[in-house]
Design a protein around this motif. Sequence first.
Motif, PDB file in Angstrom:
ATOM      1  N   THR A 351       0.696  -1.263   0.191  1.00  0.00           N
ATOM      2  CA  THR A 351       0.097   0.144  -0.134  1.00  0.00           C
ATOM      3  C   THR A 351       0.817   1.159  -0.001  1.00  0.00           C
ATOM      4  O   THR A 351       0.401   2.191  -0.791  1.00  0.00           O
ATOM      5  N   TRP A 352       1.850   1.059   0.773  1.00  0.00           N
ATOM      6  CA  TRP A 352       2.924   2.383   0.759  1.00  0.00           C
ATOM      7  C   TRP A 352       3.853   2.547   0.003  1.00  0.00           C
ATOM      8  O   TRP A 352       4.604   3.564  -0.407  1.00  0.00           O
ATOM      9  N   GLN A 353       4.220   1.412  -0.799  1.00  0.00           N
ATOM     10  CA  GLN A 353       5.394   1.643  -1.712  1.00  0.00           C
ATOM     11  C   GLN A 353       5.092   1.348  -3.245  1.00  0.00           C
ATOM     12  O   GLN A 353       6.029   1.264  -3.981  1.00  0.00           O
ATOM     13  N   THR A 354       3.800   1.030  -3.528  1.00  0.00           N
ATOM     14  CA  THR A 354       3.439   0.990  -4.830  1.00  0.00           C
ATOM     15  C   THR A 354       2.134   1.767  -5.422  1.00  0.00           C
ATOM     16  O   THR A 354       1.555   2.195  -4.379  1.00  0.00           O
ATOM     17  N   ASP A 355       1.862   1.745  -6.547  1.00  0.00           N
ATOM     18  CA  ASP A 355       0.546   2.228  -7.101  1.00  0.00           C
ATOM     19  C   ASP A 355      -0.340   1.189  -7.212  1.00  0.00           C
ATOM     20  O   ASP A 355      -1.386   1.516  -8.043  1.00  0.00           O
ATOM     21  N   GLY A 356      -0.205   0.041  -6.816  1.00  0.00           N
ATOM     22  CA  GLY A 356      -1.106  -0.840  -6.604  1.00  0.00           C
ATOM     23  C   GLY A 356      -1.183  -1.905  -7.801  1.00  0.00           C
ATOM     24  O   GLY A 356      -0.346  -1.713  -8.582  1.00  0.00           O
ATOM     25  N   ARG A 357      -2.400  -2.559  -7.899  1.00  0.00           N
ATOM     26  CA  ARG A 357      -2.336  -3.720  -9.127  1.00  0.00           C
ATOM     27  C   ARG A 357      -3.305  -3.217 -10.005  1.00  0.00           C
ATOM     28  O   ARG A 357      -4.245  -2.204  -9.892  1.00  0.00           O
ATOM     29  N   LEU A 358      -3.435  -4.237 -11.255  1.00  0.00           N
ATOM     30  CA  LEU A 358      -4.553  -3.889 -12.232  1.00  0.00           C
ATOM     31  C   LEU A 358      -5.914  -3.756 -11.654  1.00  0.00           C
ATOM     32  O   LEU A 358      -6.422  -4.850 -10.883  1.00  0.00           O
ATOM     33  N   LEU A 359      -6.730  -2.971 -12.235  1.00  0.00           N
ATOM     34  CA  LEU A 359      -8.184  -3.075 -12.128  1.00  0.00           C
ATOM     35  C   LEU A 359      -8.837  -4.067 -13.146  1.00  0.00           C
ATOM     36  O   LEU A 359      -7.869  -4.300 -14.085  1.00  0.00           O
ATOM     37  N   PRO A 360      -9.864  -4.547 -12.898  1.00  0.00           N
ATOM     38  CA  PRO A 360     -10.144  -5.661 -13.962  1.00  0.00           C
ATOM     39  C   PRO A 360     -10.373  -5.177 -15.490  1.00  0.00           C
ATOM     40  O   PRO A 360     -10.520  -3.958 -15.517  1.00  0.00           O
ATOM     41  N   ARG A 361     -10.006  -5.956 -16.317  1.00  0.00           N
ATOM     42  CA  ARG A 361     -10.069  -5.647 -17.946  1.00  0.00           C
ATOM     43  C   ARG A 361      -8.908  -4.791 -18.126  1.00  0.00           C
ATOM     44  O   ARG A 361      -8.933  -4.304 -19.236  1.00  0.00           O
ATOM     45  N   MET A 362      -8.004  -4.368 -17.355  1.00  0.00           N
ATOM     46  CA  MET A 362      -7.087  -3.548 -17.579  1.00  0.00           C
ATOM     47  C   MET A 362      -5.631  -4.073 -17.946  1.00  0.00           C
ATOM     48  O   MET A 362      -5.593  -5.451 -17.413  1.00  0.00           O
ATOM     49  N   GLU A 363      -4.865  -3.674 -18.738  1.00  0.00           N
ATOM     50  CA  GLU A 363      -3.459  -4.473 -19.065  1.00  0.00           C
ATOM     51  C   GLU A 363      -2.473  -3.125 -18.849  1.00  0.00           C
ATOM     52  O   GLU A 363      -2.733  -2.085 -19.199  1.00  0.00           O
ATOM     53  N   MET A 364      -1.172  -3.809 -18.444  1.00  0.00           N
ATOM     54  CA  MET A 364       0.056  -3.062 -18.313  1.00  0.00           C
ATOM     55  C   MET A 364       1.252  -3.757 -18.938  1.00  0.00           C
ATOM     56  O   MET A 364       1.285  -4.870 -18.719  1.00  0.00           O
ATOM     57  N   ARG A 365       2.168  -2.849 -19.489  1.00  0.00           N
ATOM     58  CA  ARG A 365       3.396  -3.814 -19.612  1.00  0.00           C
ATOM     59  C   ARG A 365       4.460  -2.572 -19.336  1.00  0.00           C
ATOM     60  O   ARG A 365       4.272  -1.504 -19.621  1.00  0.00           O
ATOM     61  N   VAL A 366       5.690  -3.004 -19.317  1.00  0.00           N
ATOM     62  CA  VAL A 366       6.855  -2.107 -19.266  1.00  0.00           C
ATOM     63  C   VAL A 366       7.927  -2.589 -20.501  1.00  0.00           C
ATOM     64  O   VAL A 366       8.058  -3.797 -20.384  1.00  0.00           O
ATOM     65  N   VAL A 367       8.417  -1.380 -21.160  1.00  0.00           N
ATOM     66  CA  VAL A 367       9.019  -1.748 -22.398  1.00  0.00           C
ATOM     67  C   VAL A 367      10.371  -0.990 -22.319  1.00  0.00           C
ATOM     68  O   VAL A 367      10.265   0.053 -21.774  1.00  0.00           O
ATOM     69  N   ASP A 368      11.269  -1.443 -22.958  1.00  0.00           N
ATOM     70  CA  ASP A 368      12.530  -0.611 -23.268  1.00  0.00           C
ATOM     71  C   ASP A 368      12.088   0.289 -24.484  1.00  0.00           C
ATOM     72  O   ASP A 368      11.138   0.457 -24.800  1.00  0.00           O
ATOM     73  N   ASP A 369      13.326   1.267 -24.611  1.00  0.00           N
ATOM     74  CA  ASP A 369      13.047   2.308 -25.732  1.00  0.00           C
ATOM     75  C   ASP A 369      12.719   1.598 -26.893  1.00  0.00           C
ATOM     76  O   ASP A 369      12.193   2.402 -28.018  1.00  0.00           O
ATOM     77  N   GLY A 370      13.073   0.459 -27.631  1.00  0.00           N
ATOM     78  CA  GLY A 370      12.682  -0.215 -28.588  1.00  0.00           C
ATOM     79  C   GLY A 370      11.311  -0.815 -28.484  1.00  0.00           C
ATOM     80  O   GLY A 370      10.882  -1.265 -29.579  1.00  0.00           O
ATOM     81  N   GLY A 371      10.386  -0.585 -27.571  1.00  0.00           N
ATOM     82  CA  GLY A 371       9.320  -1.424 -27.351  1.00  0.00           C
ATOM     83  C   GLY A 371       9.058  -2.600 -26.976  1.00  0.00           C
ATOM     84  O   GLY A 371       8.170  -3.388 -27.195  1.00  0.00           O
ATOM     85  N   ASN A 372      10.369  -3.453 -26.574  1.00  0.00           N
ATOM     86  CA  ASN A 372      10.214  -4.770 -26.323  1.00  0.00           C
ATOM     87  C   ASN A 372      10.024  -4.971 -24.848  1.00  0.00           C
ATOM     88  O   ASN A 372      10.590  -4.136 -23.805  1.00  0.00           O
ATOM     89  N   PRO A 373       9.071  -5.912 -24.420  1.00  0.00           N
ATOM     90  CA  PRO A 373       8.564  -5.952 -23.082  1.00  0.00           C
ATOM     91  C   PRO A 373       9.885  -6.526 -22.009  1.00  0.00           C
ATOM     92  O   PRO A 373      10.428  -7.112 -22.250  1.00  0.00           O
ATOM     93  N   LEU A 374      10.035  -5.797 -20.890  1.00  0.00           N
ATOM     94  CA  LEU A 374      10.713  -6.157 -20.098  1.00  0.00           C
ATOM     95  C   LEU A 374      10.376  -6.993 -18.935  1.00  0.00           C
ATOM     96  O   LEU A 374       9.108  -7.072 -18.711  1.00  0.00           O
TER      97      LEU A 374
END
Length: 535
Positions: A351-374
Amino acid sequence: MAPVYPHLLEGEWPERLITDFLHEHAQNKPEKPALVDESRGRRVVLGFAGLADRVDRIATALLGLGVRPGEVVCFQLPNYWEFVALQLALSRIGAVSCPLIPVFRERELRLMVGQSESRILVVPDRFRNFDYPRMVEGLREDLPRLERVFVVGDEVPAWAEPFEELLEAEPDRKALEAVRPSPSDPTQLLYTSGTSGEPKGVVHVHNALILADLLHIEHFRLGEEDTVFVPSPCAHQTGFLYGMWLAMVLGATAVYQDVWDGRRGLELVRGYGVRFVQAATPFLVDLVEAVNETGKSPEDLRIFVATGASVPRKLAQEAREVLGASVCGAWGTTEGCLVTAGTPDDPPEKTWQTDGRLLPRMEMRVVDDGGNPLPAGREGRFQVRTPCLFTTYLHHPEWYRAAVSPDGWFDTGDLAVVDDEGYMSITGRVKDIINRGGEKVPVAEVEQLLYEHPAVSDVAIVAMPDPRLGERACAYVVLRKGATLTLEDVRGYLLARGMAKQYWPERIEVVEELPRTASGKIQKYVLRERAARLA
């Protein structure tokens, strides 16, 4: 008991309008307060039936003025009952609401009212000692499409019209039903607050916004008993969607505050048994301070969702203890609505150290500058895919194409890390990266440490140009009352906390306050401009 919407996980759209909820509540619980407005030195309480009547009167009047489906109508109002009624009336007839934050002045109105081609503008007579009709009068030559100006209040100039006249129309529900919009039609034009210095007109449809609220209700397990406090401006997505519309979807009472003051906010939260608040981090800071100063706690408050800026760990822990409520971090944008959030059931460290997890039906990813998932644990560009995504930037489809990939991924401009359990942490903005001689400074981590310094009330770190290293870190600091802080103090503090020397700020600028948008986000582009002049 909180409602459940299992069909949302199957990919269906709500196919409802916000006014459908209003009329349902007006029929089933006509006398229950839909809103409480204690602005302007008086108290207005409207039940759902009373609000529905005013909405239909205003909607009928707007039809009489020639407002038609798809037409944009601008209004620059504080959190008054008139804001709520006008917005719902526009939704009723398929017009597009364009709410403008009260702090906007000539430059912003010239751009936004002009770009939206609004023929009608609604403003208050005065708010915070500012004369809005006088400002608009000076802009009329620059806004040739603007035909009529309505003024909320007693001081209405001869060339404008009183807002109260819109309430004199007898509701013509047959005519209103004839122009009922499709849930897939645009309903909102909202300009971004300008953390990058350039406002963009974000267009949303009914279905996306209703769905965003339904997912919100699911995530936080909200019900009609959860009275909602709305201190954030309704002209910002936080107040609009997660205050005004959220309460309407729930059938809960919404309590509005027009001028933010922590002590007054605490009085309203206590007096009306508020259970849910979503607002920016500065609102949380002031509410905690008000409780500490008065010794009075908000006994019914259940959840405070802090948005707009990262919640410092120290503040989150203190707020949870002082308010006696769950304090959840969250992340969202004007373009994509809320995507991640904590919950009351999360472990405290999440709760104190993150921005939480996904709400239903949402998607997220972290990518490098070339668009490749990390992989998990690696920092990169934060992208989201959401059914609540906007449809375009007004008059700038090229901006939309640059931000949204063909398969629907929206590049937020943020940097983030997602851990193995799916908890996301924003670590900075792409433009906030400080490249010190080839070494990237972890800005968010340094800010978190400095916020825990006993002398620091608020802090933001930005890049300052340097001829040898390219960039150095400059920390803008707001001090607590009576405190002092030097660069040597900061260096000693960070040394004691074990932070690498190359990450230390190399200049400290003490300021009275940090520049923020109305939603509470720090305008770092303003600070970068200041830092460039210091170099």
